[in-house]
Write a protein that holds these residues in place. Sequence first.
Motif, PDB file in Angstrom:
ATOM      1  N   LEU A  53       0.828  -1.210   0.000  1.00 20.21           N
ATOM      2  CA  LEU A  53       0.000   0.000   0.000  1.00 20.21           C
ATOM      3  C   LEU A  53       0.861   1.259   0.000  1.00 20.21           C
ATOM      4  CD1 LEU A  53      -2.786   1.315   0.178  1.00 20.21           C
ATOM      5  CD2 LEU A  53      -2.651   1.081   2.673  1.00 20.21           C
ATOM      6  N   LYS A  54       1.958   1.237   0.726  1.00 21.20           N
ATOM      7  CA  LYS A  54       2.797   2.433   0.781  1.00 21.20           C
ATOM      8  C   LYS A  54       3.325   2.795  -0.613  1.00 21.20           C
ATOM      9  CE  LYS A  54       6.878   4.349   3.013  1.00 21.20           C
ATOM     10  NZ  LYS A  54       8.005   4.119   3.948  1.00 21.20           N
ATOM     11  N   SER A  55       3.808   1.794  -1.332  1.00 18.30           N
ATOM     12  CA  SER A  55       4.312   2.060  -2.680  1.00 18.30           C
ATOM     13  C   SER A  55       3.194   2.546  -3.596  1.00 18.30           C
ATOM     14  CB  SER A  55       4.954   0.795  -3.247  1.00 18.30           C
ATOM     15  OG  SER A  55       6.034   0.378  -2.448  1.00 18.30           O
ATOM     16  N   ALA A  56       2.003   1.964  -3.449  1.00 13.85           N
ATOM     17  CA  ALA A  56       0.874   2.396  -4.268  1.00 13.85           C
ATOM     18  C   ALA A  56       0.495   3.841  -3.966  1.00 13.85           C
ATOM     19  CB  ALA A  56      -0.314   1.463  -4.037  1.00 13.85           C
ATOM     20  N   LEU A  57       0.484   4.203  -2.667  1.00  8.23           N
ATOM     21  CA  LEU A  57       0.189   5.601  -2.301  1.00  8.23           C
ATOM     22  C   LEU A  57       1.245   6.554  -2.854  1.00  8.23           C
ATOM     23  CD1 LEU A  57      -0.994   5.173   1.406  1.00  8.23           C
ATOM     24  CD2 LEU A  57      -2.407   5.861  -0.538  1.00  8.23           C
ATOM     25  N   GLU A  58       2.525   6.154  -2.762  1.00  7.50           N
ATOM     26  CA  GLU A  58       3.594   7.005  -3.302  1.00  7.50           C
ATOM     27  C   GLU A  58       3.428   7.198  -4.811  1.00  7.50           C
ATOM     28  OE1 GLU A  58       5.802   8.726  -1.953  1.00  7.50           O
ATOM     29  OE2 GLU A  58       6.161   7.983   0.069  1.00  7.50           O
ATOM     30  N   ALA A  59       3.107   6.099  -5.507  1.00 13.95           N
ATOM     31  CA  ALA A  59       2.926   6.209  -6.951  1.00 13.95           C
ATOM     32  C   ALA A  59       1.732   7.092  -7.289  1.00 13.95           C
ATOM     33  CB  ALA A  59       2.747   4.816  -7.549  1.00 13.95           C
ATOM     34  N   MET A  60       0.654   6.953  -6.529  1.00 12.25           N
ATOM     35  CA  MET A  60      -0.530   7.781  -6.772  1.00 12.25           C
ATOM     36  C   MET A  60      -0.237   9.254  -6.498  1.00 12.25           C
ATOM     37  SD  MET A  60      -3.185   9.374  -4.877  1.00 12.25           S
ATOM     38  CE  MET A  60      -3.317   8.479  -3.355  1.00 12.25           C
ATOM     39  N   LEU A  61       0.476   9.527  -5.427  1.00 14.00           N
ATOM     40  CA  LEU A  61       0.793  10.924  -5.090  1.00 14.00           C
ATOM     41  C   LEU A  61       1.763  11.531  -6.103  1.00 14.00           C
ATOM     42  CD1 LEU A  61       1.127  10.700  -1.198  1.00 14.00           C
ATOM     43  CD2 LEU A  61      -0.802  11.528  -2.538  1.00 14.00           C
TER      44      LEU A  61
ATOM     45  N   GLU B 237      -5.386  -6.149   4.258  1.00 11.33           N
ATOM     46  CA  GLU B 237      -5.496  -7.164   3.227  1.00 11.33           C
ATOM     47  C   GLU B 237      -5.365  -6.520   1.853  1.00 11.33           C
ATOM     48  OE1 GLU B 237      -9.132  -9.227   3.793  1.00 11.33           O
ATOM     49  OE2 GLU B 237      -8.343 -10.479   5.424  1.00 11.33           O
ATOM     50  N   ALA B 238      -4.964  -7.347   0.900  1.00 10.42           N
ATOM     51  CA  ALA B 238      -4.747  -6.812  -0.445  1.00 10.42           C
ATOM     52  C   ALA B 238      -6.030  -6.234  -1.037  1.00 10.42           C
ATOM     53  CB  ALA B 238      -4.199  -7.917  -1.345  1.00 10.42           C
ATOM     54  N   LYS B 239      -7.175  -6.849  -0.706  1.00 12.53           N
ATOM     55  CA  LYS B 239      -8.439  -6.375  -1.268  1.00 12.53           C
ATOM     56  C   LYS B 239      -8.860  -5.028  -0.699  1.00 12.53           C
ATOM     57  CE  LYS B 239     -11.124  -9.017   2.107  1.00 12.53           C
ATOM     58  NZ  LYS B 239     -12.117 -10.095   2.292  1.00 12.53           N
ATOM     59  N   GLN B 240      -8.266  -4.592   0.414  1.00 17.23           N
ATOM     60  CA  GLN B 240      -8.605  -3.293   1.000  1.00 17.23           C
ATOM     61  C   GLN B 240      -7.842  -2.146   0.347  1.00 17.23           C
ATOM     62  OE1 GLN B 240      -7.608  -4.245   5.098  1.00 17.23           O
ATOM     63  NE2 GLN B 240      -9.778  -4.335   5.639  1.00 17.23           N
ATOM     64  N   HIS B 241      -6.741  -2.501  -0.318  1.00 23.21           N
ATOM     65  CA  HIS B 241      -5.859  -1.440  -0.827  1.00 23.21           C
ATOM     66  C   HIS B 241      -6.580  -0.534  -1.819  1.00 23.21           C
ATOM     67  CE1 HIS B 241      -1.947  -3.833   0.238  1.00 23.21           C
ATOM     68  NE2 HIS B 241      -2.721  -3.602   1.280  1.00 23.21           N
ATOM     69  N   ILE B 242      -7.352  -1.114  -2.717  1.00 22.54           N
ATOM     70  CA  ILE B 242      -7.985  -0.290  -3.764  1.00 22.54           C
ATOM     71  C   ILE B 242      -8.959   0.722  -3.174  1.00 22.54           C
ATOM     72  CG2 ILE B 242      -9.804  -2.014  -4.158  1.00 22.54           C
ATOM     73  CD1 ILE B 242      -8.098   0.323  -6.733  1.00 22.54           C
ATOM     74  N   HIS B 243      -9.704   0.305  -2.113  1.00 23.78           N
ATOM     75  CA  HIS B 243     -10.626   1.239  -1.469  1.00 23.78           C
ATOM     76  C   HIS B 243      -9.872   2.359  -0.762  1.00 23.78           C
ATOM     77  CE1 HIS B 243     -13.907  -1.437  -2.419  1.00 23.78           C
ATOM     78  NE2 HIS B 243     -13.354  -2.431  -1.753  1.00 23.78           N
TER      79      HIS B 243
ATOM     80  N   LEU C 204      -6.849   3.448  -1.497  1.00 19.85           N
ATOM     81  CA  LEU C 204      -6.260   4.294  -2.539  1.00 19.85           C
ATOM     82  C   LEU C 204      -7.292   5.261  -3.113  1.00 19.85           C
ATOM     83  CD1 LEU C 204      -3.965   1.860  -4.556  1.00 19.85           C
ATOM     84  CD2 LEU C 204      -3.255   3.949  -3.405  1.00 19.85           C
ATOM     85  N   GLN C 205      -8.483   4.755  -3.412  1.00 20.88           N
ATOM     86  CA  GLN C 205      -9.511   5.603  -4.032  1.00 20.88           C
ATOM     87  C   GLN C 205      -9.990   6.692  -3.073  1.00 20.88           C
ATOM     88  OE1 GLN C 205      -8.933   5.033  -7.239  1.00 20.88           O
ATOM     89  NE2 GLN C 205     -11.138   5.213  -7.609  1.00 20.88           N
TER      90      GLN C 205
ATOM     91  N   LYS D 286      -2.025   4.230  13.499  1.00 17.21           N
ATOM     92  CA  LYS D 286      -2.958   3.509  14.368  1.00 17.21           C
ATOM     93  C   LYS D 286      -3.189   4.355  15.605  1.00 17.21           C
ATOM     94  CE  LYS D 286      -1.390   0.019  16.708  1.00 17.21           C
ATOM     95  NZ  LYS D 286      -0.867  -1.313  17.117  1.00 17.21           N
ATOM     96  N   ASP D 287      -4.459   4.623  15.942  1.00 14.64           N
ATOM     97  CA  ASP D 287      -4.743   5.497  17.080  1.00 14.64           C
ATOM     98  C   ASP D 287      -4.747   4.706  18.384  1.00 14.64           C
ATOM     99  OD1 ASP D 287      -7.132   4.151  17.251  1.00 14.64           O
ATOM    100  OD2 ASP D 287      -8.290   5.676  16.208  1.00 14.64           O
ATOM    101  N   ASP D 288      -5.035   5.425  19.475  1.00  9.38           N
ATOM    102  CA  ASP D 288      -5.002   4.799  20.793  1.00  9.38           C
ATOM    103  C   ASP D 288      -6.085   3.745  20.974  1.00  9.38           C
ATOM    104  OD1 ASP D 288      -2.887   6.410  21.402  1.00  9.38           O
ATOM    105  OD2 ASP D 288      -4.118   7.976  22.340  1.00  9.38           O
ATOM    106  N   LYS D 289      -7.127   3.804  20.184  1.00  9.51           N
ATOM    107  CA  LYS D 289      -8.199   2.817  20.273  1.00  9.51           C
ATOM    108  C   LYS D 289      -7.946   1.608  19.379  1.00  9.51           C
ATOM    109  CE  LYS D 289     -11.725   6.229  21.435  1.00  9.51           C
ATOM    110  NZ  LYS D 289     -13.049   6.806  21.051  1.00  9.51           N
ATOM    111  N   GLY D 290      -6.814   1.600  18.702  1.00  5.02           N
ATOM    112  CA  GLY D 290      -6.476   0.460  17.863  1.00  5.02           C
ATOM    113  C   GLY D 290      -7.131   0.473  16.503  1.00  5.02           C
ATOM    114  N   MET D 291      -7.553   1.637  16.017  1.00  5.79           N
ATOM    115  CA  MET D 291      -8.212   1.735  14.722  1.00  5.79           C
ATOM    116  C   MET D 291      -7.217   2.239  13.672  1.00  5.79           C
ATOM    117  SD  MET D 291     -11.283   0.784  15.398  1.00  5.79           S
ATOM    118  CE  MET D 291     -12.119   1.279  13.927  1.00  5.79           C
ATOM    119  N   VAL D 292      -7.374   1.748  12.452  1.00  4.44           N
ATOM    120  CA  VAL D 292      -6.581   2.248  11.334  1.00  4.44           C
ATOM    121  C   VAL D 292      -7.145   3.609  10.925  1.00  4.44           C
ATOM    122  CG1 VAL D 292      -5.922   1.877   8.937  1.00  4.44           C
ATOM    123  CG2 VAL D 292      -5.946  -0.035  10.535  1.00  4.44           C
ATOM    124  N   ASN D 293      -6.289   4.616  10.881  1.00  2.00           N
ATOM    125  CA  ASN D 293      -6.679   5.976  10.515  1.00  2.00           C
ATOM    126  C   ASN D 293      -5.883   6.413   9.296  1.00  2.00           C
ATOM    127  OD1 ASN D 293      -8.183   7.774  13.048  1.00  2.00           O
ATOM    128  ND2 ASN D 293      -7.545   5.665  13.396  1.00  2.00           N
ATOM    129  N   ILE D 294      -6.602   6.941   8.312  1.00  2.00           N
ATOM    130  CA  ILE D 294      -5.971   7.574   7.144  1.00  2.00           C
ATOM    131  C   ILE D 294      -6.427   9.029   7.154  1.00  2.00           C
ATOM    132  CG2 ILE D 294      -5.580   7.479   4.669  1.00  2.00           C
ATOM    133  CD1 ILE D 294      -4.748   4.935   6.051  1.00  2.00           C
TER     134      ILE D 294
END
Length: 592
Positions: free
Chosen positions: A424-432, A455-461, A463-464, A488-496
């Motif tokens: 995902l990091k490489s995909a974000l860098e390429a998109m940016l 998971e790999a299936k989450q990356h496209i969402h 990215l979009q 990752k926040d203090d509650k253990g959630m993924v944050n973008i």
Amino acid sequence: MLVLILLSSSLSTFAIINLSYSLGDAKAINASGSLRMQSYRLMFYANSGSEAALDKIIEFENTLYSDTLKPSDSWFSPRKIADQYQLVIDKWLVMKYYIEQENSRDYVASLKDFVDTIDLLVLEMEHHAAFKLRLLAASQILGLSVMLIIAFVAVRFTKKKVVIPLQKLMESANTISKGNFEIEMPETEYIELTALTHALQKTAKELAMLYGDLESQVAEKTLALTRANNELAFLYDNLLTLNANKLDYKALKAALNQLKGYESLDYLRLIIQYPEQELEVIEADGGWPDMTQESTRFPLQFEQANLGYLELIADQTPNIALFNNFAIMLTRSIVIHNATEQRQQLALMEERGVIARELHDSLGQVLSFLKIQISLLRKNLDCSCRSPIVEAQLTEINEGVSTAYVQLRELLSTFRLTIKEPDLKSALEAMLEQLRAKTNIKITLDYKLAPQWLEAKQHIHILQITREATLNAIKHAEASLINIHCYKDDKGMVNIDVCDNGIGIGHLKERDQHFGIGIMHERASKLSGKVVFSNNEISRFNAATTTIEQGCNKQDDALKPNHSFDLAQQSKGSSGTRVTLIFPSQQEPSNG
């Protein structure tokens, strides 16, 4: 045995000697008996004076003076026989004189006395022969009795002094052959048996020591093999657990708990370190002590890469081989999982490239055709048919087709990203990089997410949503800086977080036909998360606030997509916009 041999030899010698001296007894008795017959025969020749009488006298004297009748001069020859023999000779001389004088009357008168004298000689000889036979019999009986007594005593003596100790030695040998070396050796007076006893006892002690040493070695080897077998079974079970399903937080923690229980450890944790990312700590049940204690670490190394380490605290010395193997197993499982994820991501990217080509060749062509047809319709529409309603509808159709075309182009751009590494990091860098080429706004990325959290299936969402939020900031925020923070926040959630220093969101109004925001919410719902729009305070602009919550409940209302918020309700006077995507990680189990 020597006494028996000597006694038996003496008896045999005595019997032989006795028999040798008894060989002439029967002949002598016969000869003496013939003297009586010849005495009576001479009576007929006493008055004849013929030469026949002289011959008979010579025959009589030959018998009388023969060696058969002549007594032996040996010391054991009876004196009575010699005296009687001499008496017979003396009386014969008288009888001979009567014959020579042809005095038959005196011869006859003296004949009975002469014959009686001969009978006495015969009787003495018979008594002497019987005596020798009795003596031989007595000696044989006595000798046999003595031999039997000696044999009995010898057997009893041998049984007591030899046979019984030998039997005990045999029993001891049989006991030793059965593996029991605790034996009592018999005491004996004989040097040979004593030497044999000592040798057997020494052998038993040496065998006991050797057998005990072998038993201890066998016990140690058996214990080592049993432990090795248990360790192999333990490692095999954990390997199946780690590779049977997805290598997530739950699987790793279960493996750590099994290892902690198997080795009775106080504390155990796994530190996973990915390049340019924060450490990921997975602790076994019981946590990790706050105070500093001496710990043991086992690195997770694959080739030249260091993926972290396995750390433990225990009172006893740890099983180095087991923990090294466990660390190797974890390392290979993580490497295999990452490789599998990369292959899946590459496969998804290839599939997306195919979809992008299909969309470009089909839906892209149709949308371009529709745009052209709308432009031609507007030019060729008769003035009589034009009205504000028709113009508004044409404008709305044109905007809808244009928006769809723009969305399609953005989707195609996302699908056609060319990245060096399938993550995902490489995909974000390429998109940016694509977006940086279209604007002068500075766009930064602060990425602190571990690969196993997504998971790999989450990356496209992701990215979009990130692309849409960044494009909105570029187009509408009038910002000079956009910061994308993944954490990752203090509650253990993924944050973008997509934050900018622009004019804020107070001027925005969400419309039903505003497709971009709606699609962001729909994609967030597919991640079991939500998208939150907020004002970005200056003091929070550079803060990193993204974590993964362990056990996030997907049914939590806070994670449901929110389509009803009113952007106009956001406070004004802020220094930028903050768009946050929040969703649960795939790494940690749900705890509600």
